[in-house]
Design an enzyme around this catalytic site. Structure first.
Site, PDB file in Angstrom:
ATOM      1  N   LYS A 199       6.731  -7.281  -9.279  1.00  0.00           N
ATOM      2  CA  LYS A 199       6.401  -6.600  -8.014  1.00  0.00           C
ATOM      3  C   LYS A 199       6.675  -7.526  -6.832  1.00  0.00           C
ATOM      4  O   LYS A 199       6.404  -8.732  -6.913  1.00  0.00           O
ATOM      5  CB  LYS A 199       4.945  -6.175  -8.091  1.00  0.00           C
ATOM      6  CG  LYS A 199       4.136  -6.324  -6.860  1.00  0.00           C
ATOM      7  CD  LYS A 199       2.698  -5.936  -7.145  1.00  0.00           C
ATOM      8  CE  LYS A 199       1.827  -6.352  -5.973  1.00  0.00           C
ATOM      9  NZ  LYS A 199       0.415  -6.047  -6.171  1.00  0.00           N
ATOM     10  N   HIS A 223       6.612  -7.554  -2.267  1.00  0.00           N
ATOM     11  CA  HIS A 223       6.531  -6.890  -0.960  1.00  0.00           C
ATOM     12  C   HIS A 223       7.548  -7.502   0.003  1.00  0.00           C
ATOM     13  O   HIS A 223       7.530  -7.193   1.196  1.00  0.00           O
ATOM     14  CB  HIS A 223       5.128  -7.054  -0.360  1.00  0.00           C
ATOM     15  CG  HIS A 223       4.054  -6.325  -1.118  1.00  0.00           C
ATOM     16  ND1 HIS A 223       4.223  -5.054  -1.599  1.00  0.00           N
ATOM     17  CD2 HIS A 223       2.798  -6.693  -1.463  1.00  0.00           C
ATOM     18  CE1 HIS A 223       3.117  -4.677  -2.222  1.00  0.00           C
ATOM     19  NE2 HIS A 223       2.235  -5.653  -2.151  1.00  0.00           N
ATOM     20  N   GLY A 259       2.319   2.490  -2.783  1.00  0.00           N
ATOM     21  CA  GLY A 259       2.365   3.114  -4.109  1.00  0.00           C
ATOM     22  C   GLY A 259       2.899   2.156  -5.171  1.00  0.00           C
ATOM     23  O   GLY A 259       3.402   2.587  -6.219  1.00  0.00           O
ATOM     24  N   THR A 260       2.746   0.870  -4.913  1.00  0.00           N
ATOM     25  CA  THR A 260       3.239  -0.177  -5.820  1.00  0.00           C
ATOM     26  C   THR A 260       2.622  -0.043  -7.207  1.00  0.00           C
ATOM     27  O   THR A 260       3.336   0.004  -8.217  1.00  0.00           O
ATOM     28  CB  THR A 260       2.838  -1.576  -5.272  1.00  0.00           C
ATOM     29  OG1 THR A 260       2.723  -1.522  -3.862  1.00  0.00           O
ATOM     30  CG2 THR A 260       3.812  -2.638  -5.708  1.00  0.00           C
ATOM     31  N   THR A 261       1.297  -0.017  -7.267  1.00  0.00           N
ATOM     32  CA  THR A 261       0.589  -0.048  -8.539  1.00  0.00           C
ATOM     33  C   THR A 261       0.906   1.207  -9.356  1.00  0.00           C
ATOM     34  O   THR A 261       1.072   1.143 -10.574  1.00  0.00           O
ATOM     35  CB  THR A 261      -0.934  -0.145  -8.278  1.00  0.00           C
ATOM     36  OG1 THR A 261      -1.141  -1.076  -7.215  1.00  0.00           O
ATOM     37  CG2 THR A 261      -1.681  -0.603  -9.506  1.00  0.00           C
ATOM     38  N   MET A 279      -6.018   6.368 -13.405  1.00  0.00           N
ATOM     39  CA  MET A 279      -5.750   4.982 -12.983  1.00  0.00           C
ATOM     40  C   MET A 279      -6.976   4.347 -12.342  1.00  0.00           C
ATOM     41  O   MET A 279      -7.203   3.156 -12.447  1.00  0.00           O
ATOM     42  CB  MET A 279      -4.550   4.932 -12.031  1.00  0.00           C
ATOM     43  CG  MET A 279      -3.222   4.996 -12.782  1.00  0.00           C
ATOM     44  SD  MET A 279      -1.788   4.852 -11.712  1.00  0.00           S
ATOM     45  CE  MET A 279      -2.058   3.288 -10.893  1.00  0.00           C
ATOM     46  N   SER A 293      -4.155   2.920   4.623  1.00  0.00           N
ATOM     47  CA  SER A 293      -4.421   2.286   3.329  1.00  0.00           C
ATOM     48  C   SER A 293      -4.405   0.760   3.478  1.00  0.00           C
ATOM     49  O   SER A 293      -5.248   0.057   2.902  1.00  0.00           O
ATOM     50  CB  SER A 293      -3.367   2.751   2.313  1.00  0.00           C
ATOM     51  OG  SER A 293      -3.624   2.208   1.054  1.00  0.00           O
ATOM     52  N   LYS A 350       0.799  -1.240   0.000  1.00  0.00           N
ATOM     53  CA  LYS A 350       0.000   0.000   0.000  1.00  0.00           C
ATOM     54  C   LYS A 350       0.831   1.289   0.000  1.00  0.00           C
ATOM     55  O   LYS A 350       0.329   2.361   0.318  1.00  0.00           O
ATOM     56  CB  LYS A 350      -1.008   0.049   1.170  1.00  0.00           C
ATOM     57  CG  LYS A 350      -1.821  -1.184   1.372  1.00  0.00           C
ATOM     58  CD  LYS A 350      -2.359  -1.772   0.117  1.00  0.00           C
ATOM     59  CE  LYS A 350      -3.464  -0.944  -0.511  1.00  0.00           C
ATOM     60  NZ  LYS A 350      -3.882  -1.542  -1.809  1.00  0.00           N
ATOM     61  N   PHE A 384      -4.249   9.773 -10.438  1.00  0.00           N
ATOM     62  CA  PHE A 384      -5.160   8.922  -9.650  1.00  0.00           C
ATOM     63  C   PHE A 384      -6.475   8.715 -10.413  1.00  0.00           C
ATOM     64  O   PHE A 384      -6.987   7.611 -10.516  1.00  0.00           O
ATOM     65  CB  PHE A 384      -5.412   9.557  -8.280  1.00  0.00           C
ATOM     66  CG  PHE A 384      -6.336   8.750  -7.424  1.00  0.00           C
ATOM     67  CD1 PHE A 384      -5.883   7.620  -6.757  1.00  0.00           C
ATOM     68  CD2 PHE A 384      -7.674   9.095  -7.289  1.00  0.00           C
ATOM     69  CE1 PHE A 384      -6.738   6.844  -5.975  1.00  0.00           C
ATOM     70  CE2 PHE A 384      -8.535   8.339  -6.511  1.00  0.00           C
ATOM     71  CZ  PHE A 384      -8.056   7.209  -5.844  1.00  0.00           C
ATOM     72  N   PHE A 440     -10.102  -0.610  -4.521  1.00  0.00           N
ATOM     73  CA  PHE A 440      -8.635  -0.733  -4.527  1.00  0.00           C
ATOM     74  C   PHE A 440      -8.015   0.650  -4.671  1.00  0.00           C
ATOM     75  O   PHE A 440      -7.110   1.026  -3.933  1.00  0.00           O
ATOM     76  CB  PHE A 440      -8.163  -1.653  -5.669  1.00  0.00           C
ATOM     77  CG  PHE A 440      -6.675  -1.811  -5.668  1.00  0.00           C
ATOM     78  CD1 PHE A 440      -6.065  -2.760  -4.857  1.00  0.00           C
ATOM     79  CD2 PHE A 440      -5.870  -0.974  -6.427  1.00  0.00           C
ATOM     80  CE1 PHE A 440      -4.683  -2.880  -4.816  1.00  0.00           C
ATOM     81  CE2 PHE A 440      -4.487  -1.084  -6.387  1.00  0.00           C
ATOM     82  CZ  PHE A 440      -3.896  -2.042  -5.581  1.00  0.00           C
TER      83      PHE A 440
HETATM   84  P1  A3P Z   1      -5.175   4.771  -0.574  1.00  0.00           P
HETATM   85  O1  A3P Z   1      -5.694   3.510   0.033  1.00  0.00           O
HETATM   86  O2  A3P Z   1      -4.622   5.705   0.462  1.00  0.00           O
HETATM   87  O3  A3P Z   1      -6.127   5.429  -1.490  1.00  0.00           O
HETATM   88  P2  A3P Z   1      -0.428  -0.201  -3.612  1.00  0.00           P
HETATM   89  O4  A3P Z   1      -0.481  -0.040  -5.084  1.00  0.00           O
HETATM   90  O5  A3P Z   1       0.955  -0.269  -3.054  1.00  0.00           O
HETATM   91  O6  A3P Z   1      -1.319  -1.287  -3.149  1.00  0.00           O
HETATM   92  O7  A3P Z   1      -0.976   1.158  -2.983  1.00  0.00           O
HETATM   93  C1  A3P Z   1      -2.316   1.521  -3.112  1.00  0.00           C
HETATM   94  C2  A3P Z   1      -2.453   2.944  -2.634  1.00  0.00           C
HETATM   95  O8  A3P Z   1      -1.879   3.821  -3.615  1.00  0.00           O
HETATM   96  C3  A3P Z   1      -3.905   3.346  -2.468  1.00  0.00           C
HETATM   97  O9  A3P Z   1      -3.880   4.367  -1.466  1.00  0.00           O
HETATM   98  C4  A3P Z   1      -4.193   3.914  -3.853  1.00  0.00           C
HETATM   99  O10 A3P Z   1      -5.326   4.753  -3.913  1.00  0.00           O
HETATM  100  C5  A3P Z   1      -2.901   4.701  -4.084  1.00  0.00           C
HETATM  101  N1  A3P Z   1      -2.658   5.027  -5.495  1.00  0.00           N
HETATM  102  C6  A3P Z   1      -2.657   4.184  -6.542  1.00  0.00           C
HETATM  103  N2  A3P Z   1      -2.438   4.860  -7.683  1.00  0.00           N
HETATM  104  C7  A3P Z   1      -2.316   6.165  -7.345  1.00  0.00           C
HETATM  105  C8  A3P Z   1      -2.100   7.368  -8.098  1.00  0.00           C
HETATM  106  N3  A3P Z   1      -1.986   7.363  -9.414  1.00  0.00           N
HETATM  107  N4  A3P Z   1      -2.041   8.532  -7.407  1.00  0.00           N
HETATM  108  C9  A3P Z   1      -2.150   8.553  -6.066  1.00  0.00           C
HETATM  109  N5  A3P Z   1      -2.359   7.453  -5.307  1.00  0.00           N
HETATM  110  C10 A3P Z   1      -2.449   6.264  -5.937  1.00  0.00           C
END
Ligand code: A3P
Length: 290
Positions: A101, A103, A44-46, A227, A133, A42, A224, A250
């Site tokens: 990816k 963790h 900022g992986t994605t 995406m 998150s 959580k 955001f 998500f």
């Molecule tokens: P929140 O739950 O705070 O909204 P991961 O990809 O590591 O699982 O992290 C997911 C978190 O990154 C979620 O945070 C998600 O909304 C946020 N996230 C994903 N893409 C994003 C983007 N383009 N800009 C900002 N936050 C993003």
């Protein structure tokens, strides 16, 4: 019920399904061209994966869509319930260069990544937002252990009892290893503040040079809002009942400072005191959690 229990692997709590195949994960041989995205869950992986995929495809979202995986890129250690293939199965079916990816904490990353001198990007996020998150993710992801009440969850986070272990050790160990292992260390808060600057940083680390037009397109496609609407990044292809988006999406909020909506002042003070003790000599330039 799918929720998998945690078992320790070399002292780190991992879901039992992952622990069962840990030896195969450790034996994974990457190609030197593979790129590893490492994070505490959580952080900022994605977002980082999406940026990388677009960089490798010259900002062409259609080309990214032809990638063989339903979601952005193979997740090295994941062993989800069928029909979702395991990370190792997906990797076998995907040609390098692959964006992979993980963790896993740095000491559990398969040695092949260091031996092949793969590029590794670590994205870190401030502890309280990362915790919030993760809490909502644990509520909606039916394979993760039950999060329980928020107050107890804060304590589990502080004690490193969540899946993939201690956030504090995770960030500190990657930070300490970054120079020796040539890891690019980036921050979620920096990406929020100036996404273009961070996209360019990643591009330089990959020894790439793309036009301003392509960079601008990548920044736009990885906002955001975009995406959240993109099935390649919003995980809408993950079948129920793994992710229950009726509980929490998500792509939830994507903000810095959302912790203020969830921590009481007492919880924040208690957390900060403990944080100070654990992080004071880390040298990691996290911004103050205001
Ligand atoms: P929140 O739950 O705070 O909204 P991961 O990809 O590591 O699982 O992290 C997911 C978190 O990154 C979620 O945070 C998600 O909304 C946020 N996230 C994903 N893409 C994003 C983007 N383009 N800009 C900002 N936050 C993003």
């Amino acid at each position: 019920m799918l929720r998998f229990p945690l078992v320790p692997v070399k002292g780190v709590p991992l879901m039992n399904l992952i622990a069962n195949v840990f030896d195969s994960i450790s034996a994974f041989r990457p190609d030197p061209s593979d790129i590893l995205v490492a994070t505490y869950p959580k952080a900022g992986t994605t977002w980082t994966q999406e940026i990388l995929d677009l960089l490798l495809h010259n900002g062409n979202a259609e080309a990214c869509k032809r990638a063989p995986t339903p979601v952005r890129s193979p997740f090295l250690e994941i062993v989800p319930p069928p029909p979702i293939p395991s990370g190792l199965e997906l990797l076998e079916k995907t040609d390098p260069p692959r964006i992979i990816k993980t963790h896993l904490p740095v000491q559990l990353v398969p040695a092949g990544f260091w031996e092949e001198k793969c590029k590794v990007i670590y994205c870190a996020r401030n502890a309280k937002d990362n915790l919030v998150s993760y809490y909502f993710f644990d509520l909606m992801n039916q394979t993760q252990p039950e999060p329980g009440p928020f107050d107890g969850y804060i304590h589990k986070f502080m004690q490193g009892k969540l899946a993939w272990g201690s956030w504090y050790d995770h960030v500190k160990d990657y930070w300490a290893a970054r120079e020796k292992k040539n890891i690019l260390f980036i921050f979620y808060e920096d990406m929020k503040e100036n996404p273009r600057r961070e996209v360019e940083r990643i591009m330089r680390y990959l020894n790439m040079s793309l036009s301003d037009e392509v960079i601008n397109r990548i920044v736009d496609l990885t906002s955001f809002k975009n995406m959240k609407e993109n099935p390649m990044s919003n995980y809408s292809c993950v079948p129920m009942p793994v992710f229950d988006e009726t509980i929490s999406p998500f792509m939830r909020k994507g903000e810095v400072g959302d912790w203020r909506n969830h921590f009481t002042p007492e919880q924040a003070a208690m957390f900060d005191k403990d944080y100070e003790k654990k992080m004071k000599n880390s040298g990691i330039p996290f911004r103050p959690m205001l």
